[in-house]
Write a protein that holds these residues in place. Structure first.
Motif, PDB file in Angstrom:
ATOM      1  N   LYS A 244      80.811   7.202   2.964  1.00  0.00           N
ATOM      2  CA  LYS A 244      80.978   8.572   3.457  1.00  0.00           C
ATOM      3  C   LYS A 244      80.739   8.686   4.950  1.00  0.00           C
ATOM      4  CE  LYS A 244      79.259  13.303   2.722  1.00  0.00           C
ATOM      5  NZ  LYS A 244      78.345  14.150   1.906  1.00  0.00           N
ATOM      6  N   TYR A 245      79.676   8.041   5.449  1.00  0.00           N
ATOM      7  CA  TYR A 245      79.293   8.205   6.857  1.00  0.00           C
ATOM      8  C   TYR A 245      79.727   7.032   7.749  1.00  0.00           C
ATOM      9  CZ  TYR A 245      76.464  12.140   5.268  1.00  0.00           C
ATOM     10  OH  TYR A 245      76.048  13.344   4.730  1.00  0.00           O
ATOM     11  N   ASN A 246      80.247   5.970   7.142  1.00  0.00           N
ATOM     12  CA  ASN A 246      80.788   4.835   7.904  1.00  0.00           C
ATOM     13  C   ASN A 246      79.820   4.290   8.966  1.00  0.00           C
ATOM     14  OD1 ASN A 246      83.377   3.969   6.964  1.00  0.00           O
ATOM     15  ND2 ASN A 246      84.207   5.940   7.623  1.00  0.00           N
ATOM     16  N   PHE A 247      78.620   3.929   8.555  1.00  0.00           N
ATOM     17  CA  PHE A 247      77.677   3.310   9.481  1.00  0.00           C
ATOM     18  C   PHE A 247      77.512   1.828   9.126  1.00  0.00           C
ATOM     19  CE2 PHE A 247      75.268   5.431   6.103  1.00  0.00           C
ATOM     20  CZ  PHE A 247      74.488   4.398   5.592  1.00  0.00           C
ATOM     21  N   PRO A 248      77.260   0.983  10.122  1.00  0.00           N
ATOM     22  CA  PRO A 248      77.129  -0.456   9.856  1.00  0.00           C
ATOM     23  C   PRO A 248      75.813  -0.780   9.157  1.00  0.00           C
ATOM     24  CG  PRO A 248      76.717  -0.004  12.169  1.00  0.00           C
ATOM     25  CD  PRO A 248      77.164   1.292  11.555  1.00  0.00           C
ATOM     26  N   VAL A 249      75.859  -1.819   8.339  1.00  0.00           N
ATOM     27  CA  VAL A 249      74.705  -2.251   7.551  1.00  0.00           C
ATOM     28  C   VAL A 249      74.551  -3.768   7.674  1.00  0.00           C
ATOM     29  CG1 VAL A 249      73.687  -2.393   5.239  1.00  0.00           C
ATOM     30  CG2 VAL A 249      75.073  -0.388   5.884  1.00  0.00           C
ATOM     31  N   ILE A 250      73.334  -4.199   7.957  1.00  0.00           N
ATOM     32  CA  ILE A 250      73.008  -5.619   7.853  1.00  0.00           C
ATOM     33  C   ILE A 250      72.278  -5.805   6.534  1.00  0.00           C
ATOM     34  CG2 ILE A 250      71.637  -7.537   8.755  1.00  0.00           C
ATOM     35  CD1 ILE A 250      72.067  -6.494  11.544  1.00  0.00           C
ATOM     36  N   GLU A 251      72.912  -6.521   5.614  1.00  0.00           N
ATOM     37  CA  GLU A 251      72.299  -6.820   4.319  1.00  0.00           C
ATOM     38  C   GLU A 251      71.723  -8.240   4.392  1.00  0.00           C
ATOM     39  OE1 GLU A 251      73.297  -6.783  -0.482  1.00  0.00           O
ATOM     40  OE2 GLU A 251      74.949  -6.822   0.957  1.00  0.00           O
ATOM     41  N   ASP A 252      70.422  -8.317   4.463  1.00  0.00           N
ATOM     42  CA  ASP A 252      69.715  -9.598   4.558  1.00  0.00           C
ATOM     43  C   ASP A 252      69.384 -10.062   3.146  1.00  0.00           C
ATOM     44  OD1 ASP A 252      68.136 -11.768   5.105  1.00  0.00           O
ATOM     45  OD2 ASP A 252      66.787 -10.734   6.493  1.00  0.00           O
ATOM     46  N   ASP A 253      70.063 -11.109   2.708  1.00  0.00           N
ATOM     47  CA  ASP A 253      69.898 -11.592   1.331  1.00  0.00           C
ATOM     48  C   ASP A 253      69.410 -13.038   1.361  1.00  0.00           C
ATOM     49  OD1 ASP A 253      69.903 -10.997  -1.316  1.00  0.00           O
ATOM     50  OD2 ASP A 253      72.070 -11.085  -1.596  1.00  0.00           O
ATOM     51  N   TYR A 254      68.239 -13.231   1.972  1.00  0.00           N
ATOM     52  CA  TYR A 254      67.765 -14.557   2.343  1.00  0.00           C
ATOM     53  C   TYR A 254      67.460 -15.487   1.179  1.00  0.00           C
ATOM     54  CZ  TYR A 254      63.131 -12.636   1.310  1.00  0.00           C
ATOM     55  OH  TYR A 254      62.057 -12.071   0.691  1.00  0.00           O
ATOM     56  N   ASP A 255      67.088 -14.956  -0.002  1.00  0.00           N
ATOM     57  CA  ASP A 255      66.790 -15.859  -1.130  1.00  0.00           C
ATOM     58  C   ASP A 255      67.364 -15.333  -2.449  1.00  0.00           C
ATOM     59  OD1 ASP A 255      65.079 -13.795  -1.677  1.00  0.00           O
ATOM     60  OD2 ASP A 255      63.254 -14.997  -1.751  1.00  0.00           O
ATOM     61  N   TYR A 256      68.628 -14.930  -2.388  1.00  0.00           N
ATOM     62  CA  TYR A 256      69.306 -14.369  -3.558  1.00  0.00           C
ATOM     63  C   TYR A 256      69.338 -15.340  -4.744  1.00  0.00           C
ATOM     64  CZ  TYR A 256      73.090 -12.414  -6.419  1.00  0.00           C
ATOM     65  OH  TYR A 256      73.840 -11.908  -7.460  1.00  0.00           O
ATOM     66  N   ASP A 257      69.342 -16.633  -4.468  1.00  0.00           N
ATOM     67  CA  ASP A 257      69.543 -17.625  -5.528  1.00  0.00           C
ATOM     68  C   ASP A 257      68.374 -17.739  -6.501  1.00  0.00           C
ATOM     69  OD1 ASP A 257      72.155 -18.743  -4.733  1.00  0.00           O
ATOM     70  OD2 ASP A 257      71.072 -19.361  -2.936  1.00  0.00           O
ATOM     71  N   PHE A 258      67.267 -17.050  -6.216  1.00  0.00           N
ATOM     72  CA  PHE A 258      66.086 -17.216  -7.065  1.00  0.00           C
ATOM     73  C   PHE A 258      65.729 -15.909  -7.775  1.00  0.00           C
ATOM     74  CE2 PHE A 258      65.775 -20.356  -3.638  1.00  0.00           C
ATOM     75  CZ  PHE A 258      65.840 -21.509  -4.405  1.00  0.00           C
ATOM     76  N   HIS A 259      66.389 -15.691  -8.924  1.00  0.00           N
ATOM     77  CA  HIS A 259      66.098 -14.567  -9.817  1.00  0.00           C
ATOM     78  C   HIS A 259      65.561 -15.144 -11.122  1.00  0.00           C
ATOM     79  CE1 HIS A 259      68.242 -11.477  -7.410  1.00  0.00           C
ATOM     80  NE2 HIS A 259      69.011 -12.488  -7.075  1.00  0.00           N
ATOM     81  N   TYR A 260      64.469 -14.581 -11.631  1.00  0.00           N
ATOM     82  CA  TYR A 260      63.787 -15.193 -12.766  1.00  0.00           C
ATOM     83  C   TYR A 260      63.885 -14.426 -14.080  1.00  0.00           C
ATOM     84  CZ  TYR A 260      61.655 -17.488  -8.743  1.00  0.00           C
ATOM     85  OH  TYR A 260      61.457 -18.155  -7.557  1.00  0.00           O
ATOM     86  N   ASN A 261      64.081 -13.120 -14.023  1.00  0.00           N
ATOM     87  CA  ASN A 261      63.974 -12.318 -15.235  1.00  0.00           C
ATOM     88  C   ASN A 261      65.292 -12.098 -15.951  1.00  0.00           C
ATOM     89  OD1 ASN A 261      61.342 -12.177 -14.480  1.00  0.00           O
ATOM     90  ND2 ASN A 261      61.310  -9.998 -14.009  1.00  0.00           N
TER      91      ASN A 261
END
Length: 439
Positions: A244-261
């Protein structure tokens, strides 16, 4: 031969003597001792005063940047870090084997010198496939830039977007290095609360209604430092705001590979965001801290412009190392390593949580994280972290004193306690020492 030395060794010796002017080769006569031998001066063991012992005679910028959470860790028997992988598990031998093999390929010599500014094409291709399979990202190599770690990727993205006075929304608490970087670029930080469901998206919406922000920095998975994950409901709400507002986003996903549940929620970057999300990841966090390789995913035109800035910082990356990493991804060895690490880190998380609960449950508080490599542990106010860290250090245990995670207005008396890099014996010893110093 009489000397029992290989002829090539003798030739090399002669070449070295000639290079130092000890001998001269005379045509049709042979090799003779030089008439003017090189002058040998006795070495003095008296040290002269260095011109660099005094302070700089010129003006320069002084950066008011505090020490990191890991400053002073060297020399300790046991280290509770910020949440790093266990280097002992990494298939370093496989990586170095490929590095050595590729180095001796004639076709690779040109790539070593004249590598692609965006990073080795082979690694970008392998990562595009990997990110599609694990994160649902529909991208090509033109959407990717390889960097020396995720921090460089954040720096490049921020420098391209932020101007003096730019409003940057961050979580509270937040990753301290990102905050300092944004402020160094001239940003005005607007801090938004982070609770057990992630960043408060309602607060972001209120900001947008007043004035469109210049940038949003967010860590949806295993938020740093609190380790919480952004809920599905807030994620959908945030994506709607971005469109809606078209603002830039930095999505820092530094350790996505480690999900446990359970199966992880896909990144914001995998959804429809009108080209506003810059996705940043790290191979360092999946492999070992000594391997500084990160990546940035963004629209093609943005990536093209970042190459000019990248060239000012680092003319080219380690192309050969990137080529070797690509082999590990393509062979499946990296995926096997991640699967093995995931299983072990889950066991270490459970064990560390159990130890802390059993031995120190009344002195601290934490929630078992759904993923990542660290706990966010808050100590009782009667136990100030600086004092605990100092006493623990004297007993051979390094841990942060918590100051790195504080904001200007809040002393959390908390720290991230990395469990992934500690084996069972090291965990038990760390908790034993903590139990002695925490009252």
């Amino acid at each position: 031969m009489l000397l029992e030395v290989h002829r090539k060794t003798i030739i090399a010796a002669y070449e070295e003597l000639a290079a130092q002017d000890w001998i001269t080769t005379v045509l049709r006569k042979g090799v003779i001792v030089s008439k003017e031998l090189p002058e040998i001066k006795p070495r003095s063991f008296k040290t002269k005063a260095s011109a660099y012992e005094s302070s700089a005679a010129f003006d320069f910028s002084k950066l008011n940047i505090p020490s990191t959470a890991m400053s002073g860790a060297g020399g300790h028997k046991i280290i509770i870090n910020d949440g790093f992988p266990d280097a002992r598990l990494a298939p370093v031998d496989l990586l170095l084997k490929e590095y050595n093999r590729l180095f001796h390929l004639p076709a690779m010599q040109r790539k070593i010198i004249y590598g692609d500014l965006a990073g080795a094409l082979s690694l970008r291709t392998a990562l595009c496939k990997f990110l599609e399979e694990t994160r649902g990202l529909n991208i090509t190599t033109n959407n990717m830039l390889i960097t020396r770690g995720a921090q460089m990727a954040i720096y490049i993205a921020a420098t391209m977007i932020i101007k003096p006075g730019t409003t940057v929304i961050v979580g509270e608490p937040n990753y301290g290095m990102a905050n300092m970087l944004f402020e160094h670029c001239g940003a005005k930080l607007v801090r938004v609360p982070v609770d057990e469901n992630g960043i408060d998206v309602n607060s972001i919406e209120k900001i947008c209604k007043k004035k469109k922000p210049g940038l949003l920095y967010i860590i949806p998975h295993h938020h740093h430092p609190s380790t919480v994950t952004l809920s599905s409901q807030r994620r959908m709400q945030l994506l709607e705001l971005i469109r809606k507002y078209n603002f830039p986003v930095i999505e820092d996903d530094y350790d996505y590979d480690f999900h446990y549940n359970s199966s992880p929620i896909l990144p914001l970057a995998s959804a429809d965001h009108n080209g506003n999300v810059i996705y940043i990841g790290s191979i360092t966090k999946s492999f070992t801290s000594s391997l500084k390789v990160g990546y940035m995913v963004a629209p093609k035109n943005f990536i093209s412009e970042t190459l000019h800035l990248r060239r000012l910082i680092d003319i080219r990356g380690d192309n050969l190392m990137e080529e070797a990493l690509a082999v590990l991804f393509n062979s499946g060895d990296m995926q096997k390593h991640l699967k093995k690490s995931l299983k072990l880190y889950r066991q270490r998380r459970d064990m560390f949580c159990e130890l802390l609960d059993d031995e120190l449950g009344k002195q601290l508080n934490f929630e078992k994280p759904a993923g990542g490599m660290a706990l966010w542990v808050q100590f009782n106010k009667k136990n100030p972290l600086p004092a605990i860290a100092k006493q623990a250090s004297a007993m051979g245990l390094f841990m942060s004193d918590g100051s790195f995670y504080n904001s200007p207005a809040t002393n959390y008396n908390a720290l991230r306690m990395g469990f992934a890099s500690l084996n069972e014996k090291e965990m038990e010893e760390a908790v034993r020492i903590l139990k002695k110093v925490v009252k």
